[in-house]
Design a protein around this motif. Structure first.
Motif, PDB file in Angstrom:
ATOM      1  N   MET A   1      49.117 -13.041  44.517  1.00 18.18           N
ATOM      2  CA  MET A   1      48.472 -13.711  43.383  1.00 18.18           C
ATOM      3  C   MET A   1      49.073 -13.339  42.032  1.00 18.18           C
ATOM      4  O   MET A   1      48.438 -13.545  40.999  1.00 18.18           O
ATOM      5  CB  MET A   1      46.949 -13.483  43.381  1.00 18.18           C
ATOM      6  CG  MET A   1      46.251 -14.238  44.491  1.00 18.18           C
ATOM      7  SD  MET A   1      44.480 -13.966  44.541  1.00 18.18           S
ATOM      8  CE  MET A   1      43.933 -14.723  43.015  1.00 18.18           C
TER       9      MET A   1
ATOM     10  N   ARG B   1      49.684 -17.557  40.540  1.00 16.66           N
ATOM     11  CA  ARG B   1      48.446 -18.114  41.069  1.00 16.66           C
ATOM     12  C   ARG B   1      48.071 -19.386  40.298  1.00 16.66           C
ATOM     13  O   ARG B   1      48.705 -19.727  39.309  1.00 16.66           O
ATOM     14  CB  ARG B   1      47.313 -17.080  41.038  1.00 16.66           C
ATOM     15  CG  ARG B   1      47.222 -16.289  39.719  1.00 16.66           C
ATOM     16  CD  ARG B   1      45.826 -15.953  39.365  1.00 16.66           C
ATOM     17  NE  ARG B   1      45.053 -17.152  39.230  1.00 16.66           N
ATOM     18  CZ  ARG B   1      45.078 -17.939  38.155  1.00 16.66           C
ATOM     19  NH1 ARG B   1      45.846 -17.644  37.118  1.00 16.66           N
ATOM     20  NH2 ARG B   1      44.344 -19.036  38.094  1.00 16.66           N
ATOM     21  N   GLY B   2      47.016 -20.068  40.784  1.00 16.07           N
ATOM     22  CA  GLY B   2      46.661 -21.374  40.218  1.00 16.07           C
ATOM     23  C   GLY B   2      47.432 -22.428  41.003  1.00 16.07           C
ATOM     24  O   GLY B   2      48.656 -22.293  41.210  1.00 16.07           O
TER      25      GLY B   2
ATOM     26  N   GLY C   1      48.592 -25.450  40.617  1.00 15.47           N
ATOM     27  CA  GLY C   1      49.766 -26.120  40.076  1.00 15.47           C
ATOM     28  C   GLY C   1      50.973 -25.191  40.040  1.00 15.47           C
ATOM     29  O   GLY C   1      52.067 -25.545  40.503  1.00 15.47           O
TER      30      GLY C   1
ATOM     31  N   CYS D   1      37.217 -19.854  35.961  1.00 11.58           N
ATOM     32  CA  CYS D   1      38.503 -19.375  36.471  1.00 11.58           C
ATOM     33  C   CYS D   1      39.603 -19.633  35.443  1.00 11.58           C
ATOM     34  O   CYS D   1      39.367 -19.550  34.228  1.00 11.58           O
ATOM     35  CB  CYS D   1      38.832 -20.013  37.822  1.00 11.58           C
ATOM     36  SG  CYS D   1      40.184 -19.186  38.695  1.00 11.58           S
TER      37      CYS D   1
ATOM     38  N   SER E   1      42.399 -22.529  35.026  1.00  4.80           N
ATOM     39  CA  SER E   1      43.094 -23.746  35.469  1.00  4.80           C
ATOM     40  C   SER E   1      43.957 -24.262  34.347  1.00  4.80           C
ATOM     41  O   SER E   1      43.459 -24.555  33.249  1.00  4.80           O
ATOM     42  CB  SER E   1      42.066 -24.798  35.876  1.00  4.80           C
ATOM     43  OG  SER E   1      42.617 -26.092  35.724  1.00  4.80           O
TER      44      SER E   1
ATOM     45  N   ALA F   1      45.344 -27.136  34.150  1.00  3.49           N
ATOM     46  CA  ALA F   1      44.979 -28.528  33.837  1.00  3.49           C
ATOM     47  C   ALA F   1      43.723 -28.571  32.957  1.00  3.49           C
ATOM     48  O   ALA F   1      43.681 -29.295  31.962  1.00  3.49           O
ATOM     49  CB  ALA F   1      44.767 -29.311  35.129  1.00  3.49           C
TER      50      ALA F   1
ATOM     51  N   GLN G   1      39.992 -13.900  36.583  1.00  4.84           N
ATOM     52  CA  GLN G   1      40.948 -14.854  35.996  1.00  4.84           C
ATOM     53  C   GLN G   1      40.415 -15.438  34.685  1.00  4.84           C
ATOM     54  O   GLN G   1      41.180 -15.970  33.881  1.00  4.84           O
ATOM     55  CB  GLN G   1      41.231 -16.012  36.971  1.00  4.84           C
ATOM     56  CG  GLN G   1      41.996 -15.636  38.213  1.00  4.84           C
ATOM     57  CD  GLN G   1      41.059 -15.347  39.371  1.00  4.84           C
ATOM     58  OE1 GLN G   1      39.984 -14.811  39.183  1.00  4.84           O
ATOM     59  NE2 GLN G   1      41.480 -15.658  40.570  1.00  4.84           N
TER      60      GLN G   1
ATOM     61  N   GLY H   1      39.305 -26.964  37.094  1.00  4.08           N
ATOM     62  CA  GLY H   1      40.467 -27.482  37.807  1.00  4.08           C
ATOM     63  C   GLY H   1      40.145 -27.668  39.282  1.00  4.08           C
ATOM     64  O   GLY H   1      38.972 -27.634  39.683  1.00  4.08           O
TER      65      GLY H   1
ATOM     66  N   LYS I   1      37.921 -22.558  42.649  1.00  2.00           N
ATOM     67  CA  LYS I   1      37.521 -21.141  42.674  1.00  2.00           C
ATOM     68  C   LYS I   1      36.042 -20.980  43.004  1.00  2.00           C
ATOM     69  O   LYS I   1      35.199 -21.726  42.496  1.00  2.00           O
ATOM     70  CB  LYS I   1      37.855 -20.525  41.309  1.00  2.00           C
ATOM     71  CG  LYS I   1      37.471 -19.083  41.116  1.00  2.00           C
ATOM     72  CD  LYS I   1      38.061 -18.161  42.167  1.00  2.00           C
ATOM     73  CE  LYS I   1      39.569 -18.271  42.297  1.00  2.00           C
ATOM     74  NZ  LYS I   1      40.097 -17.559  43.503  1.00  2.00           N
TER      75      LYS I   1
HETATM   76  C1  RUB Z   1      42.759 -20.662  40.790  1.00  2.00           C
HETATM   77  C2  RUB Z   1      41.803 -21.788  40.665  1.00  2.00           C
HETATM   78  C3  RUB Z   1      42.136 -22.866  39.674  1.00  2.00           C
HETATM   79  C4  RUB Z   1      42.868 -24.002  40.409  1.00  2.00           C
HETATM   80  C5  RUB Z   1      43.457 -25.034  39.453  1.00  2.00           C
HETATM   81  O1  RUB Z   1      42.469 -19.824  41.880  1.00  2.00           O
HETATM   82  O2  RUB Z   1      40.832 -21.915  41.385  1.00  2.00           O
HETATM   83  O3  RUB Z   1      40.979 -23.405  39.096  1.00  2.00           O
HETATM   84  O4  RUB Z   1      43.918 -23.470  41.192  1.00  2.00           O
HETATM   85  O5  RUB Z   1      44.426 -24.414  38.629  1.00  2.00           O
HETATM   86  P1  RUB Z   1      43.427 -18.542  42.171  1.00  2.00           P
HETATM   87  P2  RUB Z   1      45.606 -25.261  37.965  1.00  2.00           P
HETATM   88  O6  RUB Z   1      43.401 -17.695  40.947  1.00  2.00           O
HETATM   89  O7  RUB Z   1      42.791 -17.895  43.365  1.00  2.00           O
HETATM   90  O8  RUB Z   1      44.803 -19.079  42.484  1.00  2.00           O
HETATM   91  O9  RUB Z   1      44.955 -26.334  37.148  1.00  2.00           O
HETATM   92  O10 RUB Z   1      46.351 -24.260  37.125  1.00  2.00           O
HETATM   93  O11 RUB Z   1      46.448 -25.837  39.061  1.00  2.00           O
END
Ligand code: RUB
Length: 322
Positions: free
Chosen positions: A17, A20-21, A23, A129, A131, A133, A160, A196, A209
């Motif tokens: 991680m 992470r995220g 995208g 969390c 995100s 986006a 996060q 997100g 999340k």
């Molecule tokens: C991250 C999470 C984010 C989505 C969308 O979880 O839940 O809300 O992945 O993110 P983790 P994005 O920290 O466990 O990866 O919009 O950046 O794709």
């Protein structure tokens, strides 16, 4: 040829991680596919294809829930599979990875523009969390001159929310951090929720999340609009065929300190990283192709994967008994 060390390193960054995220995970995996193609030293098309399948398998095994990861890998692999020569296959892998990354970044830009129109001057917005986006929507609303305030949840157990807090504050947006458990308490001050997604299913449910579904419930109760900002490559084609999304369960040491686990060997802990928000609790999904009702997810999936899904459906055989 084995998987290069650089690709193993990237896979570890995703698994641990540090990347992470959904995208970022997808773009990083596409980049790793590009690195793998460039590092291939053989000269055999079939060998290259099976090498790239191996690389995709390793990257795909890092985190199970975000379908963006698998869609990115599939995007690159499909183009490799269609190639007729080794030279063509390597070029296809590199250009597919590059175009996936570019399209993904563009999508976030378009989402921010579209989504910012849903935010009104004076709004208080709650996000969960971290995100990219969702934050892009908030930053675009702020830079278009709308005065917004944000509540960012801590997002236990990995916090996060602190990343979101920092990013919003650095952009000059008034932001207040709250414990996850304070969501219902502050909801009376909130005008909109923007989060997100890791995966969107064919029926319009959103996997994000853990805690997102509770926030949706509290928003629903308080009649606060609940928006999801997500690129359409986070829509899951497999769910059209009835597959369920695997929810990642992480280790107990993220929830309680290790010494407590050692001194209480019978302590049972569960740590699901994501949860499912049903479509009934979502007002709209903000995508790079427009703002859609959650139930329209199936339309997007059929537009993008219709032919492949039809082929897969044709392989399903059933025995009919008299
Ligand atoms: C991250 C999470 C984010 C989505 C969308 O979880 O839940 O809300 O992945 O993110 P983790 P994005 O920290 O466990 O990866 O919009 O950046 O794709």
């Amino acid at each position: 040829m084995g998987v290069p060390a650089e690709v193993h390193r990237i896979a570890l960054l995703i698994k641990s991680m540090r990347v992470r995220g959904a995208g970022r995970i997808a773009r990083t995996a596409a980049y790793a596919m590009k690195v793998a193609a460039q590092k291939y030293s053989g000269n055999d098309l079939n060998e290259f294809k099976s090498y790239m399948r191996g690389v995709a398998q390793l990257l795909g095994s890092t985190r199970p829930t975000a379908v963006s990861l698998h869609n990115a890998l599939r995007y690159v692999l499909n183009r490799v599979e269609r190639a007729q020569s080794i030279e063509e296959a390597v070029v296809a892998a590199v250009s597919a990875a590059d175009s996936f990354i570019e399209a993904s970044l563009n999508a976030v830009g378009v989402i921010s523009e579209i989504g910012s129109k849903l935010i009104e001057d004076g709004d208080t917005v709650l996000t969960h969390c971290n995100s990219s986006a969702a934050l892009a929507v908030l930053k675009a609303a702020h830079s278009s001159g709308k005065r917004i305030r944000v509540y960012a949840t801590e997002t236990r157990p990995k916090f996060q929310g602190l990343l979101s807090y920092r990013e919003l504050a650095e952009n000059g947006i008034p932001v207040t951090l709250i414990p996850d458990s304070a969501v219902r308490f502050v909801m009376r001050e909130v005008d909109k929720v923007v989060v997100g997604a890791d995966t969107v299913t064919a029926n319009g449910a959103v996997i994000n999340k853990v805690g997102t579904s509770l926030i949706a419930l509290a928003a629903h109760e308080a009649r606060v609009r609940f928006y999801v900002a997500t690129e359409t490559y986070k829509f899951s084609p497999a769910t059209v065929l009835g597959e369920l999304v695997t929810i990642e369960e992480r280790g107990p040491e993220e929830v309680v300190p290790l010494d407590l686990l050692t001194s209480h060997p019978n302590l049972k802990v569960r740590n699901p990283a994501f949860d499912v928000t049903p479509p009934d609790y979502i007002d709209a999904i903000i995508t790079e192709r427009g703002v859609i009702p959650p139930k329209a997810a199936a339309v997007i999936l059929l537009e993008d994967y219709g032919a492949t899904l039809a082929e897969e459906l044709a392989t399903i055989t059933i025995d009919i008994e008299d």
